[in-house]
Scaffold this motif. Structure first.
Motif, PDB file in Angstrom:
ATOM      1  N   ALA A 108       1.036  -0.815   0.588  1.00  0.00           N
ATOM      2  CA  ALA A 108      -0.079  -0.211   0.452  1.00  0.00           C
ATOM      3  C   ALA A 108       1.204   1.226  -0.136  1.00  0.00           C
ATOM      4  O   ALA A 108       1.083   2.045  -0.764  1.00  0.00           O
ATOM      5  CB  ALA A 108      -0.589  -0.376   1.158  1.00  0.00           C
ATOM      6  N   ALA A 109       2.172   1.025   0.215  1.00  0.00           N
ATOM      7  CA  ALA A 109       3.033   2.416   0.984  1.00  0.00           C
ATOM      8  C   ALA A 109       3.128   2.745  -0.721  1.00  0.00           C
ATOM      9  O   ALA A 109       3.891   4.261  -0.673  1.00  0.00           O
ATOM     10  CB  ALA A 109       4.046   2.205   1.590  1.00  0.00           C
ATOM     11  N   SER A 110       3.624   2.086  -1.656  1.00  0.00           N
ATOM     12  CA  SER A 110       3.626   2.191  -2.861  1.00  0.00           C
ATOM     13  C   SER A 110       2.343   3.104  -3.716  1.00  0.00           C
ATOM     14  O   SER A 110       2.665   3.252  -4.882  1.00  0.00           O
ATOM     15  CB  SER A 110       4.418   1.279  -3.803  1.00  0.00           C
ATOM     16  OG  SER A 110       3.667  -0.290  -3.920  1.00  0.00           O
ATOM     17  N   VAL A 111       2.035   3.194  -3.582  1.00  0.00           N
ATOM     18  CA  VAL A 111       0.064   3.868  -4.068  1.00  0.00           C
ATOM     19  C   VAL A 111      -0.362   4.816  -4.075  1.00  0.00           C
ATOM     20  O   VAL A 111      -0.530   5.226  -1.975  1.00  0.00           O
ATOM     21  CB  VAL A 111      -0.789   2.229  -3.999  1.00  0.00           C
ATOM     22  CG1 VAL A 111      -1.902   3.247  -5.063  1.00  0.00           C
ATOM     23  CG2 VAL A 111      -0.422   0.819  -5.090  1.00  0.00           C
ATOM     24  N   ALA A 112       0.258   5.779  -3.736  1.00  0.00           N
ATOM     25  CA  ALA A 112      -0.737   7.345  -3.673  1.00  0.00           C
ATOM     26  C   ALA A 112      -2.730   7.047  -2.737  1.00  0.00           C
ATOM     27  O   ALA A 112      -3.509   6.271  -3.591  1.00  0.00           O
ATOM     28  CB  ALA A 112      -1.308   8.269  -4.434  1.00  0.00           C
TER      29      ALA A 112
END
Length: 251
Positions: A108-112
């Motif tokens: 999730a941290a890699s997707v805004a």
């Protein structure tokens, strides 16, 4: 929603004789001051509620189900009735390798967070038990940046179909609750039926690999996802109500 500072701040309620009635975590919900996780001290709810109503007029109060029921009977308005669940993580999870054809899973941290919002909104229409004012870009950002409950954990996952977000499982490190699943949602299109449960099971496997012994979540009364959680091995715990107290000048 609470901030990191408010999570650490505690408040108390005393009766007219100066005896301690209850304590709580201080927060904010929907523009109102909030007494979160309110716990009574010795007195039964029927005797404690008059002091709570006097001390916290117009506040939002989250308390155990029995206390919440007495607050409702005293004129409060129900915001949420929820049930806590926990899941021990171990070999019984089986093979949790992601194998969904055509669906990509990313951290999730890699997707805004802004890319999740349209699907999040579609998953929670106004008639859904979790629909309403809490489904907002600001609250989704709060889960991502840790302001709402605590830091977003690295095994939180987002599912994408040709680059479009179609589901997510967000897990935050809550100060008092520990690792906590704050969101499980999917695109409501019928072709994604079951995706939320499969993505959750995959996320549980990632949490196990990360060394977590257990994980928790809360589900709102009336939410059909409750059956999915129970099927995945989550065990029920305490139940809570969030109630707006009568009185005050808050809007």
């Amino acid at each position: 929603m609470t901030t990191d500072e408010s999570v650490r701040t505690r408040g108390t309620v005393f009766d007219r004789d100066g005896a301690l009635v209850a304590d709580y975590r201080l927060g904010n919900r929907s523009g109102r001051p909030a007494a979160l996780d309110l716990r009574l001290h010795r007195l039964p709810a029927e005797h404690a509620v008059p002091a709570i109503l006097t001390a916290l007029p117009g506040w939002v109060v989250s308390a155990r189900e029995d206390t919440g029921a007495v607050l409702l009977a005293a004129g409060g308005r129900l915001l949420r009735h929820m049930h806590q669940y926990t899941r021990d993580l171990g070999p019984d999870l089986g093979d949790v390798t992601w194998a969904e054809p055509g669906i990509e899973v990313r951290a999730a941290a890699s997707v805004a967070s802004s890319r999740l919002y349209d699907t999040w909104l579609a998953a929670y229409p106004p008639e859904h038990p979790d629909g309403g004012d809490d489904v907002s870009p600001a609250n989704l950002e709060g889960l991502y940046d840790g302001r709402t409950l605590g830091p977003l954990l690295g095994f939180s996952t987002v599912a994408l179909d040709e680059g479009r977000v179609v589901g997510a499982v967000l897990v935050n490190d809550a100060e008092l609750l520990g690792p906590w699943i704050t969101e499980v949602f999917r695109d409501p299109d019928a072709k994604y039926a079951g995706l939320g449960g499969r993505l959750l099971r995959h996320t549980l496997g990632l949490a196990l690999l990360d060394g977590l012994p257990s994980i928790g979540l809360a589900v709102t009364e009336g939410n059909p996802a409750r059956a999915v959680y129970e099927r995945l091995g989550f065990r029920p715990g305490e139940s809570f109500m969030t109630v707006v107290l009568p009185g005050g000048e808050h809007r």
